[in-house]
Write an enzyme that holds these catalytic residues in place. Structure first.
Site, PDB file in Angstrom:
ATOM      1  N   CYS A  60       0.862  -1.174   0.000  1.00 26.78           N
ATOM      2  CA  CYS A  60       0.000   0.000   0.000  1.00 26.78           C
ATOM      3  C   CYS A  60       0.902   1.228   0.000  1.00 26.78           C
ATOM      4  O   CYS A  60       2.125   1.112   0.061  1.00 26.78           O
ATOM      5  CB  CYS A  60      -0.995   0.002   1.155  1.00 26.78           C
ATOM      6  SG  CYS A  60      -0.278   0.106   2.805  1.00 26.78           S
ATOM      7  N   CYS A  82      -2.907   1.697  -3.925  1.00 27.51           N
ATOM      8  CA  CYS A  82      -1.762   2.541  -4.300  1.00 27.51           C
ATOM      9  C   CYS A  82      -1.791   2.939  -5.766  1.00 27.51           C
ATOM     10  O   CYS A  82      -0.933   3.688  -6.235  1.00 27.51           O
ATOM     11  CB  CYS A  82      -0.444   1.869  -3.945  1.00 27.51           C
ATOM     12  SG  CYS A  82      -0.246   0.189  -4.546  1.00 27.51           S
ATOM     13  N   CYS A 131       1.824   1.527  -7.583  1.00 32.89           N
ATOM     14  CA  CYS A 131       2.145   0.142  -7.253  1.00 32.89           C
ATOM     15  C   CYS A 131       3.095  -0.429  -8.294  1.00 32.89           C
ATOM     16  O   CYS A 131       2.975  -0.131  -9.486  1.00 32.89           O
ATOM     17  CB  CYS A 131       0.880  -0.705  -7.202  1.00 32.89           C
ATOM     18  SG  CYS A 131      -0.058  -0.501  -5.676  1.00 32.89           S
TER      19      CYS A 131
END
Length: 203
Positions: free
Chosen positions: A81, A155, A159
């Protein structure tokens, strides 16, 4: 020989240098036979740049665990995250607890903050899982290349993505800024998802 020079150790005090040197010696003893002492030193130095001296041994160990994984190692999962302070820490805590060594567990963030969310720590303690010693850390290429599954949590484009790795996105409320009453349902939602993932991994 490790480069125990003032330049390599930076502006650390003599006491901190001794602690870092001892930590490096331990990591070399643990991982050096598998990955090489020089690589241990390099990862340690880079980890110190990323998270500071106090947290460098912990991040280095995670990265070296990934590098040293053997072909017959158990499945590995990375929870990601943004801040690596709430959702991913609770998820990694749950999986480590429930898997009991049958899965290698990692967590990381794209923009890690200073500490794990205290409400997340409290909520996990209520179910007997201690994540007090965990700390937010960045995800690393070593871990990304080693894991079988990456679970992302809010995210977005930040990510990491590597072709060939299985990705799963969990749409979870963000516990940042929330009290423990609001975090408990998130914790329980994560538990259910982790149990389902564990069943898949061990099937």
């Amino acid at each position: 020989m490790k480069p125990a020079t003032a330049t390599w150790w930076g502006a650390a005090s003599l006491g901190r240098v001794a602690q870092l040197s001892a930590a490096l010696d331990q990591l070399i003893a643990e991982f050096g036979p598998a990955v090489g002492p020089g690589d241990v030193e390099s990862v340690f130095a880079d980890s110190r740049q990323r998270v500071g001296a106090a947290r460098a041994p912990g991040l280095t160990r995670d990265r070296l665990r990934a590098v040293a994984r053997s072909d017959d190692a158990p499945p590995a999962v990375l929870f990601v995250c943004v801040h690596n302070a709430g959702r991913s820490q609770m998820a990694s805590g749950w999986l480590a607890h429930l898997a009991e060594g049958r899965v290698d567990v990692y967590s990381g963030g794209s923009e890690p903050v200073e500490q794990v969310n205290p409400a997340a720590v409290e909520a996990m303690a209520e179910v007997g899982i201690d994540i007090r010693r965990q700390f937010p850390k960045p995800w690393s290429d070593e871990v990304l290349h080693a894991v079988d599954v990456v679970v992302t949590m809010g995210c977005g484009d930040e990510c990491p993505y590597y072709p060939g790795t299985r990705y799963t996105d969990w749409d979870l409320d963000d516990p940042a800024g929330q009290g423990v009453d609001a975090v408990r349902p998130i914790r329980d939602d994560i538990e259910a998802r982790v149990r389902a993932l564990l069943d898949e991994l061990l099937r």
